[in-house]
Structure formats: C-alpha cells, structure tokens
Design a protein around this motif. Structure first.
Motif, PDB file in Angstrom:
ATOM      1  N   ILE A 121       0.851  -1.192   0.000  1.00 45.95           N
ATOM      2  CA  ILE A 121       0.000   0.000   0.000  1.00 45.95           C
ATOM      3  C   ILE A 121       0.883   1.237   0.000  1.00 45.95           C
ATOM      4  O   ILE A 121       1.779   1.381   0.837  1.00 45.95           O
ATOM      5  N   GLY A 122       0.665   2.083  -0.990  1.00 45.77           N
ATOM      6  CA  GLY A 122       1.496   3.287  -1.160  1.00 45.77           C
ATOM      7  C   GLY A 122       0.656   4.530  -0.984  1.00 45.77           C
ATOM      8  O   GLY A 122      -0.103   4.913  -1.881  1.00 45.77           O
ATOM      9  N   SER A 124       2.270   7.237   1.159  1.00 48.91           N
ATOM     10  CA  SER A 124       3.329   8.243   1.264  1.00 48.91           C
ATOM     11  C   SER A 124       4.021   8.444  -0.076  1.00 48.91           C
ATOM     12  O   SER A 124       4.037   7.546  -0.923  1.00 48.91           O
ATOM     13  N   GLY A 128       6.347  13.698   0.763  1.00 55.73           N
ATOM     14  CA  GLY A 128       5.621  13.845   2.020  1.00 55.73           C
ATOM     15  C   GLY A 128       4.731  12.676   2.343  1.00 55.73           C
ATOM     16  O   GLY A 128       4.089  12.111   1.453  1.00 55.73           O
ATOM     17  N   SER A 130       3.146  12.654   5.923  1.00 46.71           N
ATOM     18  CA  SER A 130       2.181  13.091   6.948  1.00 46.71           C
ATOM     19  C   SER A 130       0.960  13.750   6.313  1.00 46.71           C
ATOM     20  O   SER A 130      -0.167  13.513   6.733  1.00 46.71           O
ATOM     21  N   SER A 153       5.965   5.621  -1.779  1.00 45.10           N
ATOM     22  CA  SER A 153       6.915   4.947  -0.891  1.00 45.10           C
ATOM     23  C   SER A 153       6.133   3.875  -0.143  1.00 45.10           C
ATOM     24  O   SER A 153       5.020   4.148   0.310  1.00 45.10           O
ATOM     25  N   SER A 155       6.272  -0.268   2.094  1.00 49.01           N
ATOM     26  CA  SER A 155       6.848  -1.551   2.491  1.00 49.01           C
ATOM     27  C   SER A 155       6.521  -2.556   1.394  1.00 49.01           C
ATOM     28  O   SER A 155       5.477  -2.448   0.749  1.00 49.01           O
ATOM     29  N   THR A 200      14.225  -3.318   9.306  1.00 47.02           N
ATOM     30  CA  THR A 200      13.175  -3.952   8.482  1.00 47.02           C
ATOM     31  C   THR A 200      13.660  -4.236   7.054  1.00 47.02           C
ATOM     32  O   THR A 200      12.913  -4.061   6.089  1.00 47.02           O
ATOM     33  N   ILE A 357       7.568   5.487  12.776  1.00 46.21           N
ATOM     34  CA  ILE A 357       7.381   6.384  11.619  1.00 46.21           C
ATOM     35  C   ILE A 357       6.330   5.806  10.663  1.00 46.21           C
ATOM     36  O   ILE A 357       5.386   6.501  10.272  1.00 46.21           O
ATOM     37  N   GLY A 358       6.516   4.534  10.280  1.00 41.89           N
ATOM     38  CA  GLY A 358       5.617   3.892   9.311  1.00 41.89           C
ATOM     39  C   GLY A 358       4.164   3.940   9.771  1.00 41.89           C
ATOM     40  O   GLY A 358       3.894   3.816  10.961  1.00 41.89           O
ATOM     41  N   ILE A 364       1.295  12.945  14.158  1.00 42.35           N
ATOM     42  CA  ILE A 364       0.048  12.846  13.376  1.00 42.35           C
ATOM     43  C   ILE A 364      -1.013  12.083  14.181  1.00 42.35           C
ATOM     44  O   ILE A 364      -2.189  12.435  14.173  1.00 42.35           O
ATOM     45  N   LEU A 367      -2.482  14.439  16.609  1.00 44.98           N
ATOM     46  CA  LEU A 367      -3.433  15.330  15.925  1.00 44.98           C
ATOM     47  C   LEU A 367      -4.803  14.666  15.852  1.00 44.98           C
ATOM     48  O   LEU A 367      -5.824  15.279  16.137  1.00 44.98           O
TER      49      LEU A 367
HETATM   50  C1  LIG Z   1       9.445   1.201   8.372  1.00 49.72           C
HETATM   51  C2  LIG Z   1       8.574   2.064   7.520  1.00 49.72           C
HETATM   52  C3  LIG Z   1       7.556   1.477   6.783  1.00 49.72           C
HETATM   53  C4  LIG Z   1       6.747   2.283   5.976  1.00 49.72           C
HETATM   54  N1  LIG Z   1       5.792   1.673   5.201  1.00 49.72           N
HETATM   55  C5  LIG Z   1       4.986   2.435   4.427  1.00 49.72           C
HETATM   56  C6  LIG Z   1       3.981   1.838   3.602  1.00 49.72           C
HETATM   57  O1  LIG Z   1       3.837   0.610   3.544  1.00 49.72           O
HETATM   58  N2  LIG Z   1       3.205   2.653   2.856  1.00 49.72           N
HETATM   59  C7  LIG Z   1       3.328   4.014   2.885  1.00 49.72           C
HETATM   60  O2  LIG Z   1       2.568   4.680   2.212  1.00 49.72           O
HETATM   61  N3  LIG Z   1       4.284   4.600   3.628  1.00 49.72           N
HETATM   62  C8  LIG Z   1       5.113   3.859   4.396  1.00 49.72           C
HETATM   63  N4  LIG Z   1       6.102   4.444   5.141  1.00 49.72           N
HETATM   64  C9  LIG Z   1       6.251   5.899   5.083  1.00 49.72           C
HETATM   65  C10 LIG Z   1       5.643   6.570   6.319  1.00 49.72           C
HETATM   66  O3  LIG Z   1       4.247   6.352   6.403  1.00 49.72           O
HETATM   67  C11 LIG Z   1       6.006   8.054   6.316  1.00 49.72           C
HETATM   68  O4  LIG Z   1       7.412   8.143   6.395  1.00 49.72           O
HETATM   69  C12 LIG Z   1       5.372   8.807   7.458  1.00 49.72           C
HETATM   70  O5  LIG Z   1       3.977   8.904   7.292  1.00 49.72           O
HETATM   71  C13 LIG Z   1       5.965  10.206   7.652  1.00 49.72           C
HETATM   72  O6  LIG Z   1       6.039  10.883   6.430  1.00 49.72           O
HETATM   73  P1  LIG Z   1       7.422  11.587   5.992  1.00 49.72           P
HETATM   74  O7  LIG Z   1       8.505  10.622   6.193  1.00 49.72           O
HETATM   75  O8  LIG Z   1       7.232  12.175   4.671  1.00 49.72           O
HETATM   76  O9  LIG Z   1       7.619  12.746   7.075  1.00 49.72           O
HETATM   77  P2  LIG Z   1       7.074  14.243   6.934  1.00 49.72           P
HETATM   78  O10 LIG Z   1       5.629  14.207   6.618  1.00 49.72           O
HETATM   79  O11 LIG Z   1       7.975  15.004   6.048  1.00 49.72           O
HETATM   80  O12 LIG Z   1       7.250  14.771   8.441  1.00 49.72           O
HETATM   81  C14 LIG Z   1       8.538  15.114   8.974  1.00 49.72           C
HETATM   82  C15 LIG Z   1       8.372  15.382  10.470  1.00 49.72           C
HETATM   83  O13 LIG Z   1       7.436  16.452  10.672  1.00 49.72           O
HETATM   84  C16 LIG Z   1       6.398  16.032  11.535  1.00 49.72           C
HETATM   85  N5  LIG Z   1       5.133  16.663  11.118  1.00 49.72           N
HETATM   86  C17 LIG Z   1       4.595  16.720   9.864  1.00 49.72           C
HETATM   87  N6  LIG Z   1       3.419  17.359   9.871  1.00 49.72           N
HETATM   88  C18 LIG Z   1       3.185  17.703  11.168  1.00 49.72           C
HETATM   89  C19 LIG Z   1       2.122  18.392  11.849  1.00 49.72           C
HETATM   90  N7  LIG Z   1       1.038  18.834  11.199  1.00 49.72           N
HETATM   91  N8  LIG Z   1       2.227  18.555  13.190  1.00 49.72           N
HETATM   92  C20 LIG Z   1       3.305  18.093  13.873  1.00 49.72           C
HETATM   93  N9  LIG Z   1       4.346  17.456  13.293  1.00 49.72           N
HETATM   94  C21 LIG Z   1       4.275  17.253  11.955  1.00 49.72           C
HETATM   95  C22 LIG Z   1       6.336  14.520  11.382  1.00 49.72           C
HETATM   96  O14 LIG Z   1       5.749  13.924  12.530  1.00 49.72           O
HETATM   97  C23 LIG Z   1       7.810  14.165  11.213  1.00 49.72           C
HETATM   98  O15 LIG Z   1       8.417  14.052  12.471  1.00 49.72           O
HETATM   99  C24 LIG Z   1       6.932   3.680   5.929  1.00 49.72           C
HETATM  100  C25 LIG Z   1       7.969   4.257   6.669  1.00 49.72           C
HETATM  101  C26 LIG Z   1       8.784   3.467   7.447  1.00 49.72           C
HETATM  102  C27 LIG Z   1       9.913   4.100   8.210  1.00 49.72           C
END
Ligand SMILES: Cc1cc2nc3c(=O)[nH]c(=O)nc-3n(C[C@H](O)[C@H](O)[C@H](O)COP(=O)(O)OP(=O)(O)OC[C@H]3O[C@@H](n4cnc5c(N)ncnc54)[C@H](O)[C@@H]3O)c2cc1C
Length: 380
Positions: A121-122, A124, A128, A130, A153, A155, A200, A357-358, A364, A367
């Motif tokens: 499932i993608g 992210s 960005g 979040s 992005s 898994s 992972t 994070i994942g 979030i 929130l």
């Molecule tokens: C092990 C792992 C598995 C994953 N698997 C998947 C998957 O299967 N499918 C998928 O789609 N994604 C997956 N991801 C991606 C993951 O969901 C995103 O990395 C995560 O949602 C955060 O997005 P970002 O990395 O772009 O951080 P950003 O959105 O850039 O955020 C950066 C920082 O700012 C903070 N922040 C952002 N907005 C706010 C706000 N409004 N208030 C307060 N703080 C805020 C965040 O908490 C974070 O600390 C995976 C990530 C990891 C590490």
C-alpha cells in the motif's frame, strides 16, 4: 469488553506461536537475505495466519479482528518483519474486500490470504507522508481506464505483486478529490527502487515510480474522488495491529532479559536480585501489558462495529514508543552482550524504530486524538 478466547481462536494463537518458534532462529539471517521466503508466507497462509478476518468466500477464515491481532503478536515474537506480512495482509485485504470490483477482489484477496503474493500500500510519497491527503500523484481517465503518474513509498515495494495507491483525480481541498486504485506492478511504466533502511531490511521497502501507467477502470477502489475518506478507514485496523506487532518483539526481548539477568552474576549474586536491574524490567512488563490491553480493546471496538479511530491512533503512537523504550532497557540490562550484533536485541531496536514512523508518526496520531476530543478550530 470481552477478550474471552474460545477454542477456535486458541487454535489460531497456538498455530501462530508454533510458526513463531520456527521463525525465531532465522530472524537475523532474513535481514541479511533482504527477503522473506515466499514459502514461509504460504506456510502461514495455509494455516489461516494471514488476514484471518477476511470472509471465507475470499479465502479468509471469517475470524474476529482480535484474532488477527493475537496472531500478529505471536508471529512478531519470532520475527517482527514477518509480522508485516500479516499486518499489511489484513490492511490491504480488508480494503480490497470492501472497495474493490468483485473480479479484482476475487483475484487478489485469496492471493493475500494464501501467502501466494503480497499487495503493498502506497500512500506516502518522497515529497511527504504526513500530509497524506494532498498527494502529488495524479490519475486521469484515458482509454477506458486511468493513467497514473507519480512516485509512492511503501513496504514490500520490491516484493509485492500489486499495490494500492492514492492519487489526485479531481481538484479539491486536502483529502477531497483523491481516488484509490489497485495497480499490478508488472504493468508498463512501473519502476521500483529499494531504500537503504537501517532496519526492516527483509521487508523490501522502497519507492515505486509510475510513469504513464495505464490500469483498467475496474482497478478503481470505491468511488472516484472518495478514495481518501472511504479507504483510509482501513488504517484504524492496521494501527492496532502494528501496536501488537511491536509488543510481540518487545515482550520476547523482555522474557529473554528476565532469563539472562537471573543467570548473569555480579558481586556474587544474580544481577536480577538488584532492584536497579529488576525494577525497570517490572516497569516494562507493566507498560507492555497496558499497551496490549489498549490494542486489544481497539480491535474489540472494531469487532463490535463501534468507533475506534481515536484508540487506534493511541495504539500507533504509544505502543511503538513503549516497545522501543523497553527493548532499549533490555539491551542495557544485557551489558556488553546486548550491544553485540550476534544477539537479536539491537536488530529488534532498529526494526521497532521504523514503526514509530511507518503508518504515521506520533505527531500525526496525536493530531487525530486531539481532533477527536475538541472541535477542529480548537485542535492543532
Ligand atoms: C518502516 C517504515 C515502513 C513504511 N511503510 C509504508 C507503507 O507501507 N506505505 C506508505 O505509504 N508509507 C510507508 N512508510 C512511510 C511513512 O508512512 C512516512 O514516512 C510517514 O507517514 C511520515 O512521512 P514523511 O517521512 O514524509 O515525514 P514528513 O511528513 O515530512 O514529516 C517530517 C516530520 O514532521 C512532523 N510533522 C509533519 N506534519 C506535522 C504536523 N502537522 N504537526 C506536527 N508534526 C508534523 C512529522 O511527525 C515528522 O516528524 C513507511 C515508513 C517506514 C519508516
């Protein structure tokens, strides 16, 4: 609340515990191999240990969500990364069973539950994660289907046969005008690239780039433009499951640490006889028990058809943080041996960290909790 375990449920828990025993010796090797053996998935699937809550006509066992949670915890004791097969299987299996065209569901859901294939499932994107309701990926109607452009992005990016993606199909404010699709990953215009993650590693996380990738109309999930609101509800399920996934890894580490500290001698006595060693472990035991009850309650609410978005967000921020802190404490309680890569503890620490994070960060999740408690204009 009723967490009573009947014989049927106990059968699944016992089967998962047996698989977990088989998995444990290969936990570190799987990290080196960078892959989960497909035969292992099939072994789990044959016993109903992947998405057991899916209806029987789609290859599931029609079990409770709570059963899926208990299986997840057991499997993750042996290998938290194999736990992803069950968690992503339940998340995506449920999304497809509820929202996919019947032909698409009939093709893909049984492949998930049998372990024959993985559907990722993608949500992210590299730009960005979040702000998931505001994707850069686009989908436009063409030739009786849709053409996708963008990068996701996810898994299992390297190992999945298909993925669910979210793309903008109409102009709209955050969360509106987004549609969800199933995309087979052997289609033209799909490129996959692994990410050099610190943990992972056998889950094959990475970026999947779609360039003018055409999919038929029936691959649309739910109604066009409503993908975000309808399909995103599935995440309330995966958040409680992830809670139990990390608790499995932390609990096995804690069990090992009680054992180790009761054997390890210092100052002519077992180190567990020092309060400074035993009390942090007693606290860890308390925290894991509380986190487990929270996750199980969330799944019980889901099974009862009651709202559980707030509780799911609590599971998702608190359980991974608690599990990480517990594993960190256990590593320290092992002294220098905890620091060795020959022990599984440091790997569990890295693997659990990823799940802070994942599926959405703690910020979030908080929130979501805040917005469930006060009106939107009073919440962050
Ligand atoms: C092990 C792992 C598995 C994953 N698997 C998947 C998957 O299967 N499918 C998928 O789609 N994604 C997956 N991801 C991606 C993951 O969901 C995103 O990395 C995560 O949602 C955060 O997005 P970002 O990395 O772009 O951080 P950003 O959105 O850039 O955020 C950066 C920082 O700012 C903070 N922040 C952002 N907005 C706010 C706000 N409004 N208030 C307060 N703080 C805020 C965040 O908490 C974070 O600390 C995976 C990530 C990891 C590490």
């Amino acid at each position: 609340m009723d967490f009573d375990i009947d014989d049927r449920m106990q059968g699944f828990i016992d089967a998962a515990a047996a698989v977990s025993e088989e998995l444990a010796p290969g936990y570190q090797q799987r990290e080196k191999d960078l892959v989960i053996d497909p035969e292992l998935r099939k072994h789990m699937g044959a016993q109903g240990l992947i998405a057991p809550e899916i209806p029987e006509e789609l290859g599931g066992r029609g079990e409770r969500a709570l059963t899926a949670g208990m299986i997840t915890e057991q499997i993750s004791r042996g290998d938290i990364n194999v736990g992803y097969v069950q968690v992503v299987g339940s998340l995506v299996g449920q999304i497809l069973a509820r929202n996919a065209h019947p032909e698409v569901a009939k093709t893909w859901v049984p492949r998930i539950t049998s372990g024959e294939d993985i559907v990722a499932i993608g949500l992210s994107e590299p730009t960005g994660g979040s702000d998931a309701g505001n994707p850069d990926m686009t989908a436009v109607r063409r030739d009786g289907g849709w053409v996708l452009n963008g990068t996701k992005s996810m898994s299992f990016a390297l190992h999945a046969g298909a993925t669910v993606v979210f793309a903008r199909t109409e102009e709209g404010r955050r969360g509106r005008g987004i549609s969800a699709f199933l995309v087979e990953l052997d289609r033209d215009g799909v490129e996959r690239q692994g990410t050099p993650d610190m943990g992972t590693k056998c889950v094959g996380r990475g970026f999947v780039e779609f360039t003018d990738t055409w999919i038929p109309e029936q691959n649309l999930l739910g109604a066009a433009g409503k993908g975000f609101t309808e399909v995103m509800q599935g995440f309330d399920f995966s958040r409680a499951l992830i809670g139990l996934q990390v608790i499995g890894a932390a609990q096995v580490t804690l069990d090992e640490t009680w054992e180790y500290t009761s054997q390890r001698m210092a100052f002519d006595q077992p180190v567990s006889s020092f309060q400074g060693v035993a009390f942090p472990l007693a606290e860890a035991d308390t925290l894991l028990t509380a986190a487990r009850v929270l996750c199980q309650k969330t799944l019980w609410l889901k099974d009862a058809g009651r709202a559980h978005t707030k509780e799911a967000a609590m599971c998702k921020w608190w359980a991974p943080k608690t599990a990480y802190d517990v594993i960190n404490q256990c590593l320290l309680s092992h002294g220098q041996f905890g620091y060795l890569t020959t022990f599984p503890i440091e790997q569990r620490l890295r693997d659990v960290l990823g799940l802070q994070i994942g599926d959405g960060t703690a910020q979030i999740m908080k929130l979501i909790i805040s917005r469930n408690n006060v009106a939107r204009e009073f919440a962050p």
